[in-house]
Design an enzyme around this catalytic site. Structure first.
Site: not given
Length: 354
Positions: A151-152
């Site tokens: 997700l980062y």
């Protein structure tokens, strides 16, 4: 110049702010002192320059729209270096919403501030993690980055696309920097070099993933900062040579926009990195070899031809020198007195060592 630097209490942001002040720029620093890791370390970073006459600090969160609008309206920065972000690739497993709030919504607030207040150039942090599942080495800005594994990384990919749209729609010059494995003094306690140092000093086993077969473009923080300043001073324009059916993902035929890899182009094996660290500490590293973690990639290798050609960028600090500088800082900051591990009466670490 008057430069807004977001994330000035952070690892890279504090180094960037200090360098800008040293060369005579005015810096407006914005940071919310998040408790994701030791706030005391963040405050100590700020203390190195907080009382400099060219520095103004604003305690605020980039996710706070009104606060960001107020910073732009009050201070009128000429250029912006946006480094504030929720870092860490694995924290998303427990707190995914903060990545969107800080990294995506917060970035939108910065873009809007730049758009409405005539900022001449926005330089923002991206990451080598956007290359995700790609295995073609070295990583080049001309490669597609459609398959992030965390997700980062997805939030940073979103930043790149948002910045391009603002560059195209509003003529806002934007440069994104894909950082490769930054390390050095004042680093983050959740990063590998900190964790390995702590474990070696304590005599604990080091969890080494992918059975130690990782290779990384480890990049010393001073070399990163040099690249940030070089790109800040070089405002991109549209690149009409890339119009048509074969656009360059790292440039643009329709907007003042550029993406650069920024890192050391000579990757180092993780086991070599640990060996150098153990030698600097005068200790043996006890390894616990483990399988590859979900979302991790075996190798990274930076192609920096574009940044070199456009700015003359060339990393100077090799891993032996960089790790030694980190160890010197760590021992001093945490007041650690190294003693022989064979001395049963020696203190292995000082009180307060994390």
């Amino acid at each position: 110049m008057k430069v807004l630097v977001t994330g000035t209490a952070g690892f890279i942001g504090s180094h960037v702010a200090q360098r800008l002040l040293a060369r005579g720029d005015e810096v407006i620093g914005l940071d919310n002192l998040s408790d994701y890791y030791d706030v005391g370390l963040k405050r100590d970073r700020l203390e190195r320059f907080r009382h400099h006459r060219g520095y103004v600090h604003v305690h605020a969160d980039v996710a706070d729209r009104a606060a960001v609008e107020q910073v732009f309206a009050t201070h009128r920065p000429e250029r912006v270096v946006h480094l504030a972000a929720q870092a860490g690739v694995r924290y998303a497993a427990t707190n995914p919403h903060v990545y969107v709030s800080t990294n995506v919504t917060g970035f939108l607030h910065v873009l809007e501030g730049c758009r409405h207040h005539g900022v001449g150039h926005l330089v923002f942090a991206s990451t080598s993690s956007v290359y995700g599942a790609d295995t073609l080495m070295p990583f080049s800005e001309r490669q597609p980055t459609e398959h992030p594994l965390t997700l980062y990384a997805a939030s940073k990919k979103a930043n790149e696309q948002m910045a391009h749209s603002y560059a195209h729609l509003y003529g806002l010059p934007c440069t994104g920097l894909r950082f490769f494995t930054v390390y050095g003094p004042w680093g983050r306690p959740d990063m590998a070099l900190f964790l390995f140092t702590r474990a070696i000093l304590a005599g604990d086993r080091l969890p080494v993933f992918n059975h130690g077969q990782h290779r990384r473009s480890f990049t010393y923080v001073d070399d990163i900062v040099e690249g940030v300043l070089r790109t800040l001073d070089r405002v991109p324009g549209a690149n009409p040579a890339w119009r048509g059916d074969a656009p360059d993902p790292g440039s643009s035929g329709v907007a003042p926009f550029r993406l650069y890899n920024i890192g050391n182009e000579r990757p180092v094996a993780l086991l070599r990195y640990i060996e150098v660290l153990a030698r600097c500490l005068g200790r043996q590293a006890r390894l616990e070899l483990m399988p590859l973690q979900a979302g991790d990639v075996p190798d990274t290798e930076a192609c920096i031809d574009a940044l070199r050609n456009d700015t003359g960028y060339a990393p100077k600090v090799d891993v032996e020198e960089g790790v030694r500088r980190f160890v010197d800082w760590y021992l001093g900051y945490y007041d650690v007195a190294l003693t022989s591990p064979s001395d049963p009466h020696g203190e292995r670490r000082a009180v307060g060592l994390p």
